[in-house]
Design a protein around this motif. Sequence first.
Motif, PDB file in Angstrom:
ATOM      1  N   ILE A  83     -13.648 -24.810  -8.717  1.00  0.00           N
ATOM      2  CA  ILE A  83     -13.566 -23.476  -9.002  1.00  0.00           C
ATOM      3  C   ILE A  83     -12.183 -22.750  -8.597  1.00  0.00           C
ATOM      4  O   ILE A  83     -11.449 -22.096  -9.549  1.00  0.00           O
ATOM      5  CB  ILE A  83     -14.743 -22.468  -8.582  1.00  0.00           C
ATOM      6  CG1 ILE A  83     -16.110 -23.038  -9.453  1.00  0.00           C
ATOM      7  CG2 ILE A  83     -14.518 -21.210  -8.855  1.00  0.00           C
ATOM      8  CD1 ILE A  83     -17.262 -22.299  -9.098  1.00  0.00           C
ATOM      9  N   PRO A  84     -11.862 -22.800  -7.391  1.00  0.00           N
ATOM     10  CA  PRO A  84     -10.646 -22.210  -7.186  1.00  0.00           C
ATOM     11  C   PRO A  84      -9.505 -22.948  -7.801  1.00  0.00           C
ATOM     12  O   PRO A  84      -8.534 -22.323  -8.068  1.00  0.00           O
ATOM     13  CB  PRO A  84     -10.618 -22.427  -5.558  1.00  0.00           C
ATOM     14  CG  PRO A  84     -11.582 -23.201  -5.052  1.00  0.00           C
ATOM     15  CD  PRO A  84     -12.583 -23.181  -6.189  1.00  0.00           C
ATOM     16  N   VAL A  87      -9.381 -21.360 -11.190  1.00  0.00           N
ATOM     17  CA  VAL A  87      -9.034 -19.888 -10.987  1.00  0.00           C
ATOM     18  C   VAL A  87      -7.246 -19.992 -10.924  1.00  0.00           C
ATOM     19  O   VAL A  87      -6.597 -19.251 -11.568  1.00  0.00           O
ATOM     20  CB  VAL A  87      -9.589 -19.353 -10.047  1.00  0.00           C
ATOM     21  CG1 VAL A  87      -8.962 -18.135  -9.914  1.00  0.00           C
ATOM     22  CG2 VAL A  87     -11.044 -19.211 -10.520  1.00  0.00           C
ATOM     23  N   HIS A 114     -16.944 -20.279  -3.114  1.00  0.00           N
ATOM     24  CA  HIS A 114     -16.263 -20.031  -4.406  1.00  0.00           C
ATOM     25  C   HIS A 114     -16.871 -19.432  -5.706  1.00  0.00           C
ATOM     26  O   HIS A 114     -16.548 -18.780  -6.449  1.00  0.00           O
ATOM     27  CB  HIS A 114     -15.404 -21.184  -4.650  1.00  0.00           C
ATOM     28  CG  HIS A 114     -14.476 -21.657  -3.425  1.00  0.00           C
ATOM     29  ND1 HIS A 114     -13.301 -21.028  -2.854  1.00  0.00           N
ATOM     30  CD2 HIS A 114     -14.435 -22.882  -2.718  1.00  0.00           C
ATOM     31  CE1 HIS A 114     -12.874 -21.554  -2.041  1.00  0.00           C
ATOM     32  NE2 HIS A 114     -13.433 -22.873  -2.006  1.00  0.00           N
ATOM     33  N   ALA A 118     -16.001 -16.091  -7.658  1.00  0.00           N
ATOM     34  CA  ALA A 118     -15.477 -16.288  -8.994  1.00  0.00           C
ATOM     35  C   ALA A 118     -16.463 -15.265 -10.068  1.00  0.00           C
ATOM     36  O   ALA A 118     -16.180 -14.725 -10.765  1.00  0.00           O
ATOM     37  CB  ALA A 118     -15.589 -17.643  -9.516  1.00  0.00           C
ATOM     38  N   MET A 123     -14.575 -13.841 -13.241  1.00  0.00           N
ATOM     39  CA  MET A 123     -13.460 -14.577 -13.738  1.00  0.00           C
ATOM     40  C   MET A 123     -13.621 -15.416 -15.083  1.00  0.00           C
ATOM     41  O   MET A 123     -14.725 -15.916 -15.423  1.00  0.00           O
ATOM     42  CB  MET A 123     -13.133 -15.673 -12.830  1.00  0.00           C
ATOM     43  CG  MET A 123     -11.884 -16.398 -12.435  1.00  0.00           C
ATOM     44  SD  MET A 123     -10.378 -15.320 -12.753  1.00  0.00           S
ATOM     45  CE  MET A 123     -10.250 -14.839 -11.123  1.00  0.00           C
ATOM     46  N   PHE A 202     -16.743 -14.802 -16.945  1.00  0.00           N
ATOM     47  CA  PHE A 202     -17.432 -15.838 -16.076  1.00  0.00           C
ATOM     48  C   PHE A 202     -18.778 -16.268 -16.873  1.00  0.00           C
ATOM     49  O   PHE A 202     -19.804 -15.415 -17.008  1.00  0.00           O
ATOM     50  CB  PHE A 202     -17.784 -15.356 -14.680  1.00  0.00           C
ATOM     51  CG  PHE A 202     -18.402 -16.682 -13.766  1.00  0.00           C
ATOM     52  CD1 PHE A 202     -17.149 -17.316 -13.265  1.00  0.00           C
ATOM     53  CD2 PHE A 202     -19.610 -16.851 -13.604  1.00  0.00           C
ATOM     54  CE1 PHE A 202     -17.808 -18.203 -12.290  1.00  0.00           C
ATOM     55  CE2 PHE A 202     -20.024 -17.979 -12.848  1.00  0.00           C
ATOM     56  CZ  PHE A 202     -19.109 -18.777 -12.019  1.00  0.00           C
ATOM     57  N   TYR A 267     -12.045 -10.676 -15.758  1.00  0.00           N
ATOM     58  CA  TYR A 267     -11.019 -10.466 -14.688  1.00  0.00           C
ATOM     59  C   TYR A 267      -9.718 -10.126 -15.356  1.00  0.00           C
ATOM     60  O   TYR A 267      -8.825  -9.289 -14.821  1.00  0.00           O
ATOM     61  CB  TYR A 267     -10.905 -11.587 -13.796  1.00  0.00           C
ATOM     62  CG  TYR A 267      -9.799 -11.366 -12.822  1.00  0.00           C
ATOM     63  CD1 TYR A 267     -10.426 -10.900 -11.635  1.00  0.00           C
ATOM     64  CD2 TYR A 267      -8.650 -11.957 -12.754  1.00  0.00           C
ATOM     65  CE1 TYR A 267      -9.517 -10.712 -10.527  1.00  0.00           C
ATOM     66  CE2 TYR A 267      -7.634 -11.752 -11.761  1.00  0.00           C
ATOM     67  CZ  TYR A 267      -8.208 -11.026 -10.392  1.00  0.00           C
ATOM     68  OH  TYR A 267      -7.411 -10.807  -9.365  1.00  0.00           O
TER      69      TYR A 267
END
Length: 279
Positions: A83-84, A87, A114, A118, A123, A202, A267
């Motif tokens: 996920i990061p 992102v 994470h 998120a 996100m 998301f 986001y």
Amino acid sequence: MVKSKYSHPIDDLLRLDRVPYTWCPGCGIGIILHHTLRAIKELESEGKINRDKILFVTGIGCTGRAAGLVKLDAAHVLHGRAIPFAVGAMLANPSLIPIVFSGDGDIAGIGGNHLLHAARRNMDILVIMVNNFTYALTGGQLAPTTPYKVYSTTTPYGNPEPPIDTAKALMALDVNYIARWSVTHLTKIKDSVKYALTKRGFRFIEVISVCPEIFGRHIGIRDPYQLYVTLRKIAKTRIKPSFGDIKYDWNSEITCGVFVDRDDPGYFDRLKEIGVTKK
Ligand code: SF4
């Protein structure tokens, strides 16, 4: 590479030079990947998505191996960090369409923090979590999703912990889409991925998979067919279930369906709203 005289509609989205794949016979992951790719293919044929913009990110685990099998821009990253990574890539290039495709141990366990943040940010990514109830690739250790009392290699007397219902937990946050299906709901998986890919914010799709090699062995059902039949009975689809109606219990019901579907600002909408990026 295994050469075949047959072709398949998603052949051009797969790295056929990697066949045969390493997933065990009867594993559900290939079915879920197949229907994810079918969704992309259909959106592409309708002119709604450009495959060159897709970033397919996986973490570590049996599901994580999918990154090496798709003919898309893909990254197979550190355990829990899919996920990061997605992102970060999207923050650098907002035109990307990130799809995180990874297992329950990776997403809800090691990457749980994470996932939470998120989701909190709404996100603009799609997360597809393949849930096989265990850390399968590393030999069947307890995962946060493992059902209560079930044997694992790290809980030989049975799991003493209540599991997390990941999809239900995310309902506490203002995300735009949450759905859960099982690997026995083929069209639902494809349609859900297709729909989620057209939304912002998301989006989380959990798919309950079957793992005859590890989880099946732990619950005494090694035969893939019997495992599918058992899951078919447990995975009950409900229309717009309320929070209280949603169950995650291998012994009675794992509720499936669309739990959340809204269209709040994502986001990137918020970045525009406060003037960080141009409207
Ligand atoms: S160990 Fe389980 S999840 Fe992993 S490839 Fe084999 S059947 Fe699939």
